[in-house]
Scaffold this motif. Structure first.
Motif, PDB file in Angstrom:
ATOM      1  N   GLU A   5      37.339 -40.769 -70.362  1.00 44.25           N
ATOM      2  CA  GLU A   5      37.879 -41.239 -69.086  1.00 44.25           C
ATOM      3  C   GLU A   5      38.567 -40.103 -68.332  1.00 44.25           C
ATOM      4  OE1 GLU A   5      40.094 -45.367 -67.608  1.00 44.25           O
ATOM      5  OE2 GLU A   5      40.239 -44.707 -69.699  1.00 44.25           O
ATOM      6  N   PHE A  28      31.863 -47.605 -65.023  1.00 43.73           N
ATOM      7  CA  PHE A  28      32.907 -48.617 -65.187  1.00 43.73           C
ATOM      8  C   PHE A  28      34.290 -47.992 -65.341  1.00 43.73           C
ATOM      9  CE2 PHE A  28      29.089 -51.070 -66.220  1.00 43.73           C
ATOM     10  CZ  PHE A  28      29.291 -52.162 -65.392  1.00 43.73           C
ATOM     11  N   ASN A  29      34.368 -46.805 -65.946  1.00 42.43           N
ATOM     12  CA  ASN A  29      35.645 -46.090 -65.967  1.00 42.43           C
ATOM     13  C   ASN A  29      36.113 -45.787 -64.547  1.00 42.43           C
ATOM     14  OD1 ASN A  29      36.010 -45.990 -68.751  1.00 42.43           O
ATOM     15  ND2 ASN A  29      35.060 -43.976 -68.978  1.00 42.43           N
ATOM     16  N   THR A  34      35.295 -47.383 -61.690  1.00 46.11           N
ATOM     17  CA  THR A  34      35.699 -48.612 -61.007  1.00 46.11           C
ATOM     18  C   THR A  34      37.081 -49.050 -61.457  1.00 46.11           C
ATOM     19  OG1 THR A  34      33.394 -49.324 -60.795  1.00 46.11           O
ATOM     20  CG2 THR A  34      35.075 -51.012 -60.553  1.00 46.11           C
ATOM     21  N   ASN A  35      37.335 -48.963 -62.755  1.00 42.45           N
ATOM     22  CA  ASN A  35      38.619 -49.401 -63.299  1.00 42.45           C
ATOM     23  C   ASN A  35      39.767 -48.535 -62.793  1.00 42.45           C
ATOM     24  OD1 ASN A  35      39.861 -51.396 -64.949  1.00 42.45           O
ATOM     25  ND2 ASN A  35      40.218 -49.860 -66.531  1.00 42.45           N
ATOM     26  N   ASN A  36      39.466 -47.301 -62.377  1.00 46.47           N
ATOM     27  CA  ASN A  36      40.500 -46.394 -61.871  1.00 46.47           C
ATOM     28  C   ASN A  36      40.446 -46.236 -60.349  1.00 46.47           C
ATOM     29  OD1 ASN A  36      42.016 -44.932 -64.236  1.00 46.47           O
ATOM     30  ND2 ASN A  36      39.897 -45.155 -64.909  1.00 46.47           N
ATOM     31  N   ARG A  37      39.581 -47.016 -59.705  1.00 47.50           N
ATOM     32  CA  ARG A  37      39.457 -47.046 -58.240  1.00 47.50           C
ATOM     33  C   ARG A  37      38.908 -45.740 -57.657  1.00 47.50           C
ATOM     34  NH1 ARG A  37      43.082 -48.422 -53.375  1.00 47.50           N
ATOM     35  NH2 ARG A  37      42.084 -50.238 -52.474  1.00 47.50           N
ATOM     36  N   GLN A  96      32.895 -55.471 -58.793  1.00 50.68           N
ATOM     37  CA  GLN A  96      33.387 -54.106 -58.637  1.00 50.68           C
ATOM     38  C   GLN A  96      33.960 -53.880 -57.232  1.00 50.68           C
ATOM     39  OE1 GLN A  96      30.521 -54.642 -60.683  1.00 50.68           O
ATOM     40  NE2 GLN A  96      32.022 -54.297 -62.305  1.00 50.68           N
ATOM     41  N   MET A 106      37.422 -55.387 -57.068  1.00 50.04           N
ATOM     42  CA  MET A 106      38.380 -54.540 -57.783  1.00 50.04           C
ATOM     43  C   MET A 106      38.788 -53.342 -56.939  1.00 50.04           C
ATOM     44  SD  MET A 106      36.720 -54.650 -61.618  1.00 50.04           S
ATOM     45  CE  MET A 106      37.829 -53.411 -62.290  1.00 50.04           C
ATOM     46  N   ASP A 127      42.499 -53.412 -61.664  1.00 52.80           N
ATOM     47  CA  ASP A 127      41.747 -52.915 -62.806  1.00 52.80           C
ATOM     48  C   ASP A 127      41.176 -54.114 -63.554  1.00 52.80           C
ATOM     49  OD1 ASP A 127      43.859 -54.024 -64.254  1.00 52.80           O
ATOM     50  OD2 ASP A 127      44.767 -52.093 -64.740  1.00 52.80           O
ATOM     51  N   MET A 128      40.486 -53.860 -64.668  1.00 55.93           N
ATOM     52  CA  MET A 128      39.811 -54.947 -65.363  1.00 55.93           C
ATOM     53  C   MET A 128      40.786 -55.989 -65.910  1.00 55.93           C
ATOM     54  SD  MET A 128      36.746 -53.002 -67.389  1.00 55.93           S
ATOM     55  CE  MET A 128      35.503 -52.056 -66.503  1.00 55.93           C
TER      56      MET A 128
END
Length: 212
Positions: free
Chosen positions: A84, A109-110, A112-115, A166, A169, A175-176
């Protein structure tokens, strides 16, 4: 009314396919115990020669791309290991979005989770955008995340698509975990219904373990 989610700024062309996370964030920059200080590591082995000297011709070392917010790159960007740190490093280096024909799945996906916004465009459009950036003096690209449109320096408009989850988000800054917690009531209701229908599956923990 929600503020429009638009990323606008200098875009740097890096048309290399299969740039993996080891190249984005080399292993020697993974020694810390937190997320800090990763900007220096981004593309370190591409930005420097074997002696640590700066490669001046490399795109991210050139003055016209200083402060770039958007990276325009090749297919399968972010493949390789799941680190990540590659996402964190890109963000610390000032990048808010990447435009490419495709991405490594875990990296996607990493990000997206961190914008970190990942825009997927057809190869021919990415190549046309790279050509614009390399040949013209104007380097500004705009990404309208809400309306899913990229506007190039020459005014061309390229439409992209984000999966609904996504996109939510990114736009709402979730985040997830926070996204999942929005459904906490529905999850609790399902668990209660499941316990009633299949009581033999329920595990009742001692009170002291429940408190943990």
């Amino acid at each position: 009314m929600a503020k429009p989610f638009v990323i606008s700024g200098t875009a740097a062309p890096l048309p290399i396919n299969n740039l993996d996370t080891d190249q984005i964030m080399p292993k020697q920059f993974l020694l810390g115990i937190d997320k800090s200080g990763l900007a220096e590591g981004v593309f370190y082995d591409l930005r420097h020669d074997a002696d640590g000297n700066v490669r001046e011709p490399f795109v991210l070392n050139r003055p016209e791309y200083a402060g770039a917010k958007i990276l325009v790159t090749g297919s399968n960007f972010g493949c390789g290991s799941s680190r990540e740190h590659a996402v964190w490093g890109l963000q610390q280096a000032g990048f808010e979005a990447v435009i490419a024909p495709g991405y490594g799945e875990i990296f996607y996906f990493n990000a997206t989770n961190n914008r970190l916004v990942l825009v997927t465009l057809p190869l021919e459009q990415v190549e046309a955008l790279v050509a614009e950036l390399e040949s013209g003096t104007e380097k500004n690209v705009s990404i309208d995340v809400d309306n899913e449109v990229v506007v190039t320096p020459a005014g061309h408009r390229y439409v992209f698509s984000l999966p609904a989850r996504q996109k939510q988000m990114l736009v709402e800054g979730l985040d997830m975990i926070r996204m999942t917690l929005r459904d906490a009531d529905r999850i609790a209701a399902y668990e209660a219904q499941h316990d009633r229908a299949r009581p033999w599956c329920r595990i009742d923990l001692p009170a002291q373990q429940q408190r943990r």
